[in-house]
Structures are given as C-alpha cells and as structure tokens.
Design a protein around this motif. Structure first.
Motif, short mmCIF file in Angstrom:
data_model
loop_
_atom_site.label_atom_id
_atom_site.label_comp_id
_atom_site.label_asym_id
_atom_site.label_seq_id
_atom_site.Cartn_x
_atom_site.Cartn_y
_atom_site.Cartn_z
N LEU A 12 34.25 38.65 141.92
CA LEU A 12 33.86 39.99 141.49
C LEU A 12 34.36 41.05 142.47
CD1 LEU A 12 32.35 41.77 139.50
CD2 LEU A 12 30.25 41.36 140.81
N ARG A 13 34.31 40.73 143.75
CA ARG A 13 34.79 41.67 144.77
C ARG A 13 36.29 41.93 144.60
NH1 ARG A 13 36.92 42.14 149.94
NH2 ARG A 13 35.92 43.74 151.22
N GLU A 14 37.06 40.87 144.32
CA GLU A 14 38.51 41.02 144.13
C GLU A 14 38.82 41.84 142.89
OE1 GLU A 14 39.91 37.01 144.00
OE2 GLU A 14 40.01 36.81 146.20
N LYS A 15 37.97 41.74 141.88
CA LYS A 15 38.22 42.45 140.63
C LYS A 15 37.83 43.93 140.71
CE LYS A 15 37.92 38.70 137.21
NZ LYS A 15 38.08 37.51 138.05
N THR A 16 36.85 44.26 141.58
CA THR A 16 36.32 45.62 141.61
C THR A 16 36.54 46.38 142.90
OG1 THR A 16 34.16 44.84 142.41
CG2 THR A 16 34.49 44.93 140.01
N GLY A 17 36.77 45.65 144.01
CA GLY A 17 36.93 46.32 145.30
C GLY A 17 35.61 46.77 145.89
N VAL A 18 34.50 46.29 145.34
CA VAL A 18 33.17 46.68 145.80
C VAL A 18 32.69 45.69 146.87
CG1 VAL A 18 30.76 47.02 145.06
CG2 VAL A 18 32.64 47.75 143.60
N GLY A 19 31.82 46.15 147.77
CA GLY A 19 31.31 45.31 148.85
C GLY A 19 30.58 44.07 148.37
N ILE A 38 30.60 43.80 136.18
CA ILE A 38 31.57 44.89 136.36
C ILE A 38 31.01 46.18 135.76
CG2 ILE A 38 33.85 45.74 135.67
CD1 ILE A 38 34.83 42.83 135.79
N ASP A 39 30.44 46.09 134.56
CA ASP A 39 29.85 47.27 133.92
C ASP A 39 28.67 47.78 134.73
OD1 ASP A 39 31.69 47.17 131.93
OD2 ASP A 39 30.34 46.39 130.38
N TRP A 40 27.85 46.88 135.25
CA TRP A 40 26.68 47.27 136.05
C TRP A 40 27.11 48.07 137.27
CZ3 TRP A 40 24.61 46.53 140.94
CH2 TRP A 40 23.24 46.76 141.10
N LEU A 41 28.16 47.62 137.95
CA LEU A 41 28.68 48.32 139.12
C LEU A 41 29.24 49.69 138.75
CD1 LEU A 41 30.45 45.34 140.91
CD2 LEU A 41 28.47 46.61 141.78
N ARG A 42 29.91 49.74 137.62
CA ARG A 42 30.48 51.03 137.19
C ARG A 42 29.39 52.03 136.84
NH1 ARG A 42 34.00 50.50 132.43
NH2 ARG A 42 34.68 52.57 133.01
N LYS A 43 28.33 51.54 136.20
CA LYS A 43 27.22 52.43 135.85
C LYS A 43 26.52 52.97 137.08
CE LYS A 43 26.35 50.15 131.42
NZ LYS A 43 25.48 49.24 130.64
N LYS A 44 26.57 52.20 138.16
CA LYS A 44 25.99 52.65 139.42
C LYS A 44 26.96 53.54 140.20
CE LYS A 44 22.09 50.36 139.24
NZ LYS A 44 20.79 51.04 139.17
N GLY A 45 28.17 53.72 139.63
CA GLY A 45 29.16 54.54 140.31
C GLY A 45 29.84 53.85 141.47
N LEU A 46 29.71 52.52 141.53
CA LEU A 46 30.28 51.77 142.65
C LEU A 46 31.69 51.28 142.36
CD1 LEU A 46 27.12 49.69 143.59
CD2 LEU A 46 28.04 51.66 144.80
N SER A 47 32.02 51.15 141.09
CA SER A 47 33.35 50.67 140.74
C SER A 47 33.93 51.54 139.64
CB SER A 47 33.28 49.22 140.25
OG SER A 47 34.54 48.81 139.76
N LYS A 48 35.14 52.01 139.84
CA LYS A 48 35.80 52.87 138.86
C LYS A 48 36.76 52.10 137.98
CE LYS A 48 35.52 57.00 141.77
NZ LYS A 48 36.28 58.08 142.44
N ALA A 49 36.87 50.80 138.23
CA ALA A 49 37.84 50.00 137.47
C ALA A 49 37.45 49.95 136.00
CB ALA A 49 37.89 48.58 138.03
N ALA A 50 38.36 50.37 135.12
CA ALA A 50 38.07 50.36 133.69
C ALA A 50 38.37 49.02 133.06
CB ALA A 50 38.91 51.44 132.99
N LYS A 51 39.20 48.25 133.70
CA LYS A 51 39.59 46.96 133.16
C LYS A 51 40.21 46.17 134.29
CE LYS A 51 43.78 49.30 131.78
NZ LYS A 51 43.35 50.50 132.47
#
Length: 308
Positions: A12-19, A38-51
């Motif tokens: 997940l870290r490799e896919k999103t760049g999140v800690g 991935i969606d959970w992280l994006r909703k929290k504003g932690l990951s901007k990756a759309a895909k």
C-alpha cells in the motif's frame, strides 16, 4: 479483524506514497482491502493518487507497426530482460506484429496464423526451446481508419519498432498525409508521456468516475462542507480530473502556452488542409498489471548450498 501483514502495508505504501503507520491504519479500517484502503487514504487527504498503474513485472518487448491507415501493438513477454536484447527474440516480436497487422488483434488467430511452413505458435515454441526461457504472446491491439493515418511511437526502443513502451494513435482526415503523420507522431509521444485513460470523458469507465466522485464528496463531507457546496466542488473537481486523464482535454506537451490536445489538433487542420478527428489510441507499457515474484536472493543462495 483481518490479519494485516507487513507485506500488505509495504504494498500500500508503494502504491500511495503514504507513511507506514497511516497505511497500516487504512488497512485496519478496511479489513485488509487494498483498493478500499487507497480510497480511505484519499478521503483523509493523505493520498492524491487517483489510480495505480500496477506493478510492472514481466520482461520482454512491446512491438509497434503501422502501414498507412492501420497500426498494431503487441506485447510478448519473457522471463528476463536479457532476452529482450536477444536478436532472435526481437525478430520474433517483429514477426508477430507483422502477422497481427494482417489478421487482427485476436490472439488465437495470431497464434494460428501461418509463418513459412509453420505457425506463430510454433515459432514461439521454437524460440523457447532455443533461447531457454518461457515466452508468451500476452496481448495485441489494432487501430484502423478509412482515410488518414495511424501513427506510432516506441519509447527507448531497443530495436526499430520494439521497446518497453509503445503507442499507436489513429487520425481520421482527408488532409495531407505527411502533415498528419507528423502530428500523429507528436500525439503518440504525448500519450506515452501523459498516459491518458480515455479519449474523452464519455470513454471513461462509469465506475471509475463514480468512485472519483465518491472520494471527492466524502473528503469534503468530512471537512464539514455543506451538501450544496460539495456538489459544486465535486463538479469542478471532475473537470480537473478529466483534464488529467482524458487525451483531448490534457495540456499538449508540445505546446508551451498550455493548449489542450483538442485545441492543438484543431490548429493543425490549417497545415493538414482538412478536418482532423482523433478516433482512438492504445498505450502498452511492458508488464503493466502483472505482479513480479519477489525473492530473497541470499536465502536462495543459502538454500542452493544446503544451508539454512
């Protein structure tokens, strides 16, 4: 509660760049579902990756071939990158592309097509026996126009028409072929660089668009925005999203003034001498979507020597 492994967190870290800690929290919240995390992280504003493009793992070559109004892409996989530098393998990829140009993109038809006194499938089997690695024709795509050109581009080609990434773009037009071909080459290079997901918004997967809307809406809902405002924010957000993932709406990489691809194509009609319609594109990156098997090299050496 699902068991969250270190490998899942790392993936997940490799896919999103999140800690790491945030990735672990996301996986715990989603019971180990990577896509939901991935969606959970994006909703929290932690990951901007759309895909995610998928972990590129397979080796081999992408072959591209065009003939005026028709073009093809093929992907032929091997076990190691070393084989991609083998002249016999390169010749095999070119031969398969030539066959696909004649018979189309159906893999069964390509494999069954005659080449000399045998078939493509037999030629692949012979190459496996000679080179000593497993090989497979993974996929093929064909684009064709009634009038105009189909252009191609291969990034970092190891030989003419074959490399790690290939693109074909179809342009329908009654204009000058040489000018169309030049534009087509630029558009192919743009697609290689910008990696659009569709020609225009209507061509996007409705489920992908719905997911994008849900992610944006939930993100601003958690920030306490009123529903009426959220609807407008999401609408504007989708316009930005389309500019990122739709070819005709993307900023053309060859235009310093930031014109869209659609605007650049419209301006090119003057040189071409006729209307131009981009009817389609295909982009193949080698091995996209195939998982690479990871291994502990030191452990393998120890096992081979009989050590624990």
């Amino acid at each position: 509660m699902a068991q969250i492994s270190a490998a899942m967190v790392k993936d997940l870290r490799e896919k999103t760049g999140v800690g790491m800690m945030d990735c672990k929290a996301a996986l715990n919240e989603t019971q180990g579902d990577i896509e939901a995390a991935i969606d959970w992280l994006r909703k929290k504003g932690l990951s901007k990756a759309a895909k995610k493009a998928g972990r590129v793992a397979a080796e081999g070559l992408i072959g591209a071939l065009t003939d005026k109004t028709k073009g093809v892409l093929v992907e032929v996989n091997s076990e190691t990158d070393f084989v991609a530098r083998n002249e016999q393998f390169q010749g095999l990829v070119k031969m398969i592309a030539q066959v696909a140009l004649k018979v189309g993109a159906d893999l069964d038809k390509i494999n069954a097509a005659p080449v000399g006194s045998s078939t493509v499938a037999t030629a692949i089997a012979d190459a496996i026996a000679t080179i000593g690695e497993n090989m497979t024709l993974r996929r093929a795509a064909v684009l064709e126009v009634g009038q105009g050109v189909v252009a191609s581009y291969v990034h970092n080609a190891v030989t003419e028409g074959a490399g790690k990434l290939g693109v074909i773009v179809a342009l329908e037009s009654a204009g000058k072929t040489d000018e169309l071909a030049a534009l087509g080459k630029q558009l192919s290079m743009h697609v290689a660089s910008a990696n659009p997901q569709a020609l225009e918004p209507a061509g996007l997967d409705p489920e992908v668009v719905a997911r994008e809307k849900d992610v944006m809406a939930d993100k601003y809902r958690q920030q306490g925005k009123p529903e009426a405002m959220i609807a407008k924010i999401v609408e504007n957000g989708l316009k930005t999203y389309y500019k990122e993932v739709c070819l005709l709406e993307q900023a053309f990489i060859f235009d310093e003034k930031g014109k869209s691809v659609a605007q650049a194509v419209k301006e090119a009609e003057g040189k071409v001498g006729a209307p131009i319609k981009v009817t389609g594109f295909v982009r193949y990156a080698l091995g996209e979507g195939i998982e690479r098997q990871t291994s502990d090299f030191a452990a393998e050496v120890a096992a081979a020597s009989g050590q624990k």
